[in-house]
Design an enzyme around this catalytic site. Structure first.
Site, PDB file in Angstrom:
ATOM      1  N   LYS A  88       0.814  -1.220   0.000  1.00 12.29           N
ATOM      2  CA  LYS A  88       0.000   0.000   0.000  1.00 12.29           C
ATOM      3  C   LYS A  88       0.842   1.261   0.000  1.00 12.29           C
ATOM      4  O   LYS A  88       2.027   1.248   0.337  1.00 12.29           O
ATOM      5  CB  LYS A  88      -1.003  -0.045   1.141  1.00 12.29           C
ATOM      6  CG  LYS A  88      -2.147  -1.029   0.782  1.00 12.29           C
ATOM      7  CD  LYS A  88      -3.332  -0.976   1.678  1.00 12.29           C
ATOM      8  CE  LYS A  88      -4.411  -1.901   1.082  1.00 12.29           C
ATOM      9  NZ  LYS A  88      -5.443  -2.255   2.033  1.00 12.29           N
ATOM     10  N   ARG A 133      -3.590 -10.128   4.382  1.00 17.17           N
ATOM     11  CA  ARG A 133      -4.018 -10.213   2.982  1.00 17.17           C
ATOM     12  C   ARG A 133      -2.877  -9.662   2.133  1.00 17.17           C
ATOM     13  O   ARG A 133      -2.564  -8.479   2.234  1.00 17.17           O
ATOM     14  CB  ARG A 133      -5.296  -9.386   2.805  1.00 17.17           C
ATOM     15  CG  ARG A 133      -5.856  -9.357   1.391  1.00 17.17           C
ATOM     16  CD  ARG A 133      -7.078  -8.446   1.344  1.00 17.17           C
ATOM     17  NE  ARG A 133      -7.613  -8.357  -0.002  1.00 17.17           N
ATOM     18  CZ  ARG A 133      -7.139  -7.563  -0.958  1.00 17.17           C
ATOM     19  NH1 ARG A 133      -6.094  -6.781  -0.715  1.00 17.17           N
ATOM     20  NH2 ARG A 133      -7.695  -7.545  -2.153  1.00 17.17           N
TER      21      ARG A 133
HETATM   22  N1  PMM Z   1      -7.501  -3.851   0.490  1.00 14.41           N
HETATM   23  C1  PMM Z   1      -7.829  -3.829  -0.813  1.00 14.41           C
HETATM   24  C2  PMM Z   1      -8.904  -4.615  -1.290  1.00 14.41           C
HETATM   25  N2  PMM Z   1      -9.584  -5.432  -0.473  1.00 14.41           N
HETATM   26  N3  PMM Z   1      -9.949  -6.303   1.676  1.00 14.41           N
HETATM   27  C3  PMM Z   1      -9.650  -6.334   2.981  1.00 14.41           C
HETATM   28  N4  PMM Z   1     -10.359  -7.130   3.801  1.00 14.41           N
HETATM   29  N5  PMM Z   1      -8.645  -5.587   3.503  1.00 14.41           N
HETATM   30  C4  PMM Z   1      -7.902  -4.740   2.735  1.00 14.41           C
HETATM   31  O1  PMM Z   1      -7.010  -4.048   3.271  1.00 14.41           O
HETATM   32  C5  PMM Z   1      -8.199  -4.664   1.341  1.00 14.41           C
HETATM   33  C6  PMM Z   1      -9.256  -5.477   0.847  1.00 14.41           C
HETATM   34  C7  PMM Z   1      -7.085  -2.937  -1.744  1.00 14.41           C
HETATM   35  O2  PMM Z   1      -5.885  -3.524  -2.117  1.00 14.41           O
HETATM   36  P1  PMM Z   1      -5.668  -4.314  -3.528  1.00 14.41           P
HETATM   37  O3  PMM Z   1      -5.987  -3.336  -4.618  1.00 14.41           O
HETATM   38  O4  PMM Z   1      -4.265  -4.731  -3.501  1.00 14.41           O
HETATM   39  O5  PMM Z   1      -6.598  -5.485  -3.582  1.00 14.41           O
END
Ligand code: PMM
Length: 276
Positions: free
Chosen positions: A216, A255
């Site tokens: 991030k 995640r």
């Molecule tokens: N971050 C993203 C998308 N989905 N879901 C959860 N539970 N927690 C998160 O921090 C989260 C998520 C955005 O990141 P990406 O674009 O790398 O998927």
């Protein structure tokens, strides 16, 4: 799914964005075959769950229609479910969650914690599956304007607590709920660091906690050089550090995009803990 919530902690959740525009892996896994192959690779590397999303949630991202979201995720879910891969559906839409569960997803990951769609709680209650409730204030276009807190840790805990109350009132059982502080969602870098530093406060709400720090932008800002923020694909070591700190603080799971490095780091932490 019992083992995911109870026994095999910490859980590594592998990110599978089948979107053209996600900030880190956007456009890389839009073909079904590529997406399935990448998910299977993440499973081999030790991911307990694969989180599949068909709509980018990056700050400023345009929304897509539900049918586009479904067309992106369903073929991949069907193939992976047939291979026995545990999947979560990353969506804020109840209709998408419902069809994804029908197609084989076993967890709902709702970055809005049920706020974006009033039907989500009912779908989660009916499905009876684990529901990841993330802290969120608004869709991508508006989230930057809402990154305003007096005490971010207190306010995130209070707002997550309200989402838990709404979920329980809708009939979701308490043992199906996972909380997530929502790093990067309506938060500045300073807010993310404060939340990461006080995970104990989120854990004190009494639910398993998932942390999504992988690649991030607050990590990019921390590692910035003369040319600006560290590029997304060069934030892996920092991501692994956040993983170790999160699991050491008691997180249920992380995640992440790069599963192997994070699984390795968790093994090191576990071995050290087991030799105390
Ligand atoms: N971050 C993203 C998308 N989905 N879901 C959860 N539970 N927690 C998160 O921090 C989260 C998520 C955005 O990141 P990406 O674009 O790398 O998927």
């Amino acid at each position: 799914m019992e083992e995911l919530l109870a026994v095999s902690r910490p859980v590594v959740v592998g990110v599978l964005n089948v979107t053209p525009d996600s900030f880190s892996d956007g456009g890389r896994y839009t073909g079904v075959d590529q997406a399935v192959a990448h998910a299977l690779e993440m499973r081999r590397d030790g991911a307990a769950l694969i989180d599949i999303g068909g709509e980018s949630t990056r700050p400023g991202a345009e929304r897509v229609d539900a049918d586009v979201e479904c067309a992106r995720v369903l073929p991949v879910i069907r193939e992976l479910a047939a291979e026995g891969v545990p999947l979560s559906i990353d969506t804020t839409r109840a209709t998408v969650a419902a069809v994804a569960v029908e197609a084989g997803a076993v967890v709902i990951n709702d970055v809005s914690g049920g706020l974006a769609d009033p039907d989500m709680a009912r779908v989660a209650a009916d499905a009876g599956c684990p529901w990841i409730l993330m802290h969120w204030r608004a869709h991508s276009k508006r989230m930057r304007d809402l990154a305003v807190y007096t005490d971010v840790v207190k306010e995130v805990c209070a707002e997550l607590g309200a989402r838990v109350d709404a979920a329980l009132a809708a009939g979701v059982s308490a043992d199906r709920i996972v909380l997530d502080p929502g790093l990067g969602f309506a938060k500045t870098a300073e807010h993310n660091w404060r939340l990461a530093a006080r995970l104990d406060q989120i854990l004190a709400l009494g639910f398993p906690v998932l942390v999504g720090s992988s690649r991030k932008s607050y990590l990019g800002a921390l590692l910035a050089g003369p040319d600006g923020p560290r590029p997304v694909e060069e934030r892996e070591a920092a991501t692994v550090a956040t993983t170790v700190l999160a699991v050491a603080a008691g997180a249920w799971g992380v995640r992440v995009h790069e599963v192997r490095a994070n699984v390795d780091a968790i093994k090191v932490w576990q071995a050290t803990r087991d030799h105390r």
